[in-house]
Scaffold this active site. Structure first.
Site, PDB file in Angstrom:
ATOM      1  CB  SER A 147      -0.958  -0.055   1.202  1.00 24.95           C
ATOM      2  OG  SER A 147      -1.943   0.942   1.130  1.00 24.95           O
ATOM      3  CG  ASP A 157      -7.217  -2.984  -3.508  1.00 26.09           C
ATOM      4  OD1 ASP A 157      -7.958  -2.017  -3.234  1.00 26.09           O
ATOM      5  OD2 ASP A 157      -5.980  -2.941  -3.346  1.00 26.09           O
ATOM      6  CG  HIS A 207      -5.696  -2.167  -0.007  1.00 31.56           C
ATOM      7  ND1 HIS A 207      -5.023  -1.833  -1.161  1.00 31.56           N
ATOM      8  CD2 HIS A 207      -5.058  -1.505   1.002  1.00 31.56           C
ATOM      9  CE1 HIS A 207      -4.029  -1.011  -0.876  1.00 31.56           C
ATOM     10  NE2 HIS A 207      -4.024  -0.803   0.429  1.00 31.56           N
TER      11      HIS A 207
END
Length: 423
Positions: free
Chosen positions: A202, A364, A396
């Site tokens: 991320s 996601d 995610h």
């Protein structure tokens, strides 16, 4: 960026991660891995997996009951504070950043001191909130760390963690890059000069990409064997428009407006806004009077009343737009698609503080597919190999604990050992 999905999952009625997201005992105890691993591994977490400690020496707070003096304590994550309507305004005030009018950089408010604990170790990544011990969604990295340790890695030796203060971009926290470089060099030296495998998730992917852009080709060749990038938001994430406009309660039973000012104040929440080079003229927000594309974000932030967002956007400049530039190292890019993800917002009036209608696209659940796919474009722009791994339906925040991702990290290290022989 994973804050929303993690916080939603931390609520009492939360569902557990999907089947297959935790490695089987066979995959983490395969004896063929043990003793053959050569490449040390450095983990760079997403924003929600970074612990943050705080110390207070404030003159005043938002309410009389807020403590203004306190020795070091855990500031992120403390779910009990986020769910307590009395403590929540105090927590927000302690987390909020301000702009230094002299330097133009983001910083803590006066009397608030913060630090990231145990840099170099994985321990601060492995348990996000001890008040809910063992909860899988607060321990995003536990399956991967456990698999690597079972395979022969040693915490704080061949397996390192590189956490950071997730509120700052590299512009306001350049010290992080110096720490990360020193950690990589030190870890490599301690393992016979072997290059490291970087694994990021991320927001951590943006940190790694920005860091690699500062290093020479010779340095990267010497110290980076491979980079495993897990759902990096390289083109931004569209849900941050709504955050700047009205706040985002991130799945918690609190008013979004209470969180809005401290969320706007995070430099990273502007750093990760959708990028014009990726989104072009696609309408991302609409009111009866006008539409806003990524190129019109400055006006959107003005109309939303996010003055600090306007200032951040102006000062971040190329730091936002350069993720289309290839990193110059071998990359494994993991994407997840097939989950409805906020992509466009429509307001019934010009008042952007009201709840918009959300139109969904692919992604996601947190990051949009168009943004995730930016890393695929690097393959045509650099000599080093770029391999894109498409997964379907994995949320995610569950990606670092997905069996396929973990086994790939193990296979990268095993391949390095096969090529060069055991340490």
């Amino acid at each position: 960026l994973a804050r929303a999905s993690i916080l939603l999952a931390l609520l009492p009625a939360a569902a557990r991660p999907p089947a297959g997201s935790v490695p089987s005992s066979k995959s983490v105890s395969d004896p063929t891995y043990f003793g053959k691993l050569k490449a040390p591994v450095v983990l760079v977490p997403g924003d929600a997996s970074n612990q943050l400690l705080a110390r207070l020496d404030k003159q005043s707070g938002p309410h009389w009951w807020c403590r203004n003096k306190a020795d070091w304590f855990r500031q992120w994550l403390t779910l009990t504070d986020l769910l307590n309507p009395v403590e929540l305004p105090c927590w927000c005030d302690n987390m909020k950043l301000v702009l230094n009018t002299t330097t133009g950089l983001a910083q803590n408010q006066a009397g608030v001191y913060t630090r990231v604990p145990i840099f170099g170790s994985t321990s601060s990544l492995e348990d996000l909130d001890p008040s809910i011990p063992g909860h899988p969604t607060s321990m995003v990295w536990v399956p991967m760390v456990g698999a690597l340790v079972d395979a022969g890695y040693v915490r704080n030796a061949s397996l390192r963690g590189a956490p950071y203060d997730f509120r700052y971009s590299p512009r306001s926290d350049p010290a992080y890059f110096a720490q990360l470089e020193a950690l990589i060099v030190e870890t490599s030296a301690a393992h016979g000069g072997n290059a490291v495998v970087l694994v990021s998730h991320s927001l951590g992917c943006l940190q790694v990409h920005a860091f690699l852009r500062t290093k020479s080709s010779a340095w990267k060749s010497a110290y980076i064997l491979r980079w495993v990038s897990i759902v990096g938001p390289y083109g931004g994430t569209n849900s941050l428009l709504r955050l700047h406009a009205r706040g985002d309660n991130q799945g918690l039973p609190v008013a979004a407006s209470v969180l809005r000012e401290q969320q706007r104040s995070y430099e990273t929440n502007t750093w990760m806004l959708p990028q014009p080079s990726v989104w072009g003229s696609v309408p991302l927000a609409r009111t009866p009077a006008r539409t806003y594309s990524a190129a019109e974000l400055p006006q959107f932030l003005v109309d939303a009343g996010s003055r600090i967002g306007v200032q951040y956007l102006r000062s971040l400049g190329g730091l936002r737009e350069r993720f289309v530039t290839p990193p110059g190292v071998a990359v494994d890019c993991f994407l997840s698609e097939g989950i409805p993800t906020p992509e466009r917002f429509e307001w019934a009036t010009a008042d952007l503080s009201q709840q918009p209608r959300t139109l969904m696209g692919d992604g996601d659940g947190t990051v949009n597919a168009r943004s995730l796919r930016v890393c695929a474009s690097w393959a045509e722009a650099q000599a080093e190999p770029v391999t894109v791994h498409y997964l379907s339906g994995v949320p995610h925040s569950s990606m670092p604990s997905d069996t396929r991702v973990i086994e790939h990290v193990l296979s990268v290290a095993a391949a390095a050992a096969a090529a060069d022989g055991p340490v």
